[in-house]
Design an enzyme around this catalytic site. Sequence first.
Site, short mmCIF file in Angstrom:
data_model
loop_
_atom_site.label_atom_id
_atom_site.label_comp_id
_atom_site.label_asym_id
_atom_site.label_seq_id
_atom_site.Cartn_x
_atom_site.Cartn_y
_atom_site.Cartn_z
N HIS A 119 -72.69 13.78 36.84
CA HIS A 119 -74.20 13.96 37.05
C HIS A 119 -74.83 14.09 38.31
O HIS A 119 -75.76 14.59 38.41
CB HIS A 119 -75.10 13.51 35.77
CG HIS A 119 -74.78 13.85 34.45
ND1 HIS A 119 -74.49 14.90 34.07
CD2 HIS A 119 -74.57 13.00 33.39
CE1 HIS A 119 -74.28 15.02 32.74
NE2 HIS A 119 -74.40 13.74 32.28
N ASP A 139 -66.59 16.14 29.01
CA ASP A 139 -67.67 15.45 28.49
C ASP A 139 -68.60 16.22 27.71
O ASP A 139 -68.61 17.58 28.01
CB ASP A 139 -68.38 14.83 29.78
CG ASP A 139 -69.38 13.82 29.26
OD1 ASP A 139 -69.28 12.36 29.55
OD2 ASP A 139 -70.52 14.18 28.97
N HIS A 173 -71.66 16.38 27.78
CA HIS A 173 -72.79 16.96 28.71
C HIS A 173 -72.28 17.46 29.89
O HIS A 173 -71.31 17.46 30.63
CB HIS A 173 -73.53 15.69 29.33
CG HIS A 173 -74.29 14.65 28.21
ND1 HIS A 173 -73.57 13.57 27.83
CD2 HIS A 173 -75.17 14.86 27.53
CE1 HIS A 173 -74.31 12.89 26.87
NE2 HIS A 173 -75.11 13.88 26.52
N ASP A 214 -67.91 11.51 24.73
CA ASP A 214 -68.95 11.44 23.92
C ASP A 214 -69.29 12.88 23.09
O ASP A 214 -70.19 12.88 22.47
CB ASP A 214 -70.19 11.21 24.73
CG ASP A 214 -70.05 12.17 26.14
OD1 ASP A 214 -69.33 12.87 26.25
OD2 ASP A 214 -71.04 11.92 27.00
#
Length: 324
Positions: free
Chosen positions: A135, A172, A174, A261
């Site tokens: 991120h 991931d 996200h 996740d």
Amino acid sequence: MEHTTGPSHPERPDRIRAIHRAVRLAGMVESPDPFPEFEINLGISKQAGPKLVEMEPKPADPKWLTLVHTPAMIERTRRICDAGGGLLDDEDTPVGPSSYDIALLSLGSLLGCCDAVMNGKVDRAFSAARPPGHHAEPDRPMGFCLFSNVAIAAKYIQQQYNIEKVAVIDFDVHHGNGTQACLEHDPTALFISLHQHPKTCYPGTGHDWESGSGHGDGYTLNIPFNPGSGDDQYLAAFHEKVLPELDLFKPQVLLISAGFDAHADDPLAQINLTDDCYEEMTRLLVESANRHCAGRVISALEGGYDLRALGRCVVRHLIGLVGT
């Protein structure tokens, strides 16, 4: 362990403890458990898994941060940590006094994996390190991430080993907005992200129409999934989109942002992958790397916040990387 985020933060030191415990229960690592006092039942029975080579990480030279990050961002992060810690963004990226140094160690772990693979010491490598990175954008940390480790590793490999084309696959849950922002102008770096739809999940980016910028237009592929999606949808996307894109691009090295996740048990999103899917996605990427990259795959831990699922899925990811 020394990157402190607070007792209730999901990106916590116990994540690394769970991974250490899991690989030993799976028989992959024979050295003693460094956290014998850590009490958790990971649901992994003692078994004789494939043996792994353990490598000691060394801190990265801070100069490598400038491959993708601005000097102002790097200096601000260092100063906040040196002052005792605080929040690096307005939301959820806390740091303590050691976090800058540990972020360099996390990056160094990944760059050490790159060196080991590129020098032929190992075929493939996994960096089990924190803080994660995908991120972190060129000018700001965010989303638990200080520096964009995998994007830095892509540039590092190109510069240090005279490699032209590198591919990054991010599964991931996200969107890897930081990796995308660091690489989206570069036609020599293919970035593919599979993630929960940005309308329903942090950080709100990663629409399928985001395809890169300038000379890098067409070298970013975002594959968003609706909440409730599972193994069938992800594996279909691999066969219909991810693998054909890799066959077209023909990378020389494959990097994985390995977040766990998207598992059904994870508390931070609503995708329902199983342990089996993580192994199968990894096997498919290794097969692609065998076709295009002389088998060279380097993987880095990103998310994964249910400790039991994280430990099990890392084991399955490693089994997929070994390729047995």
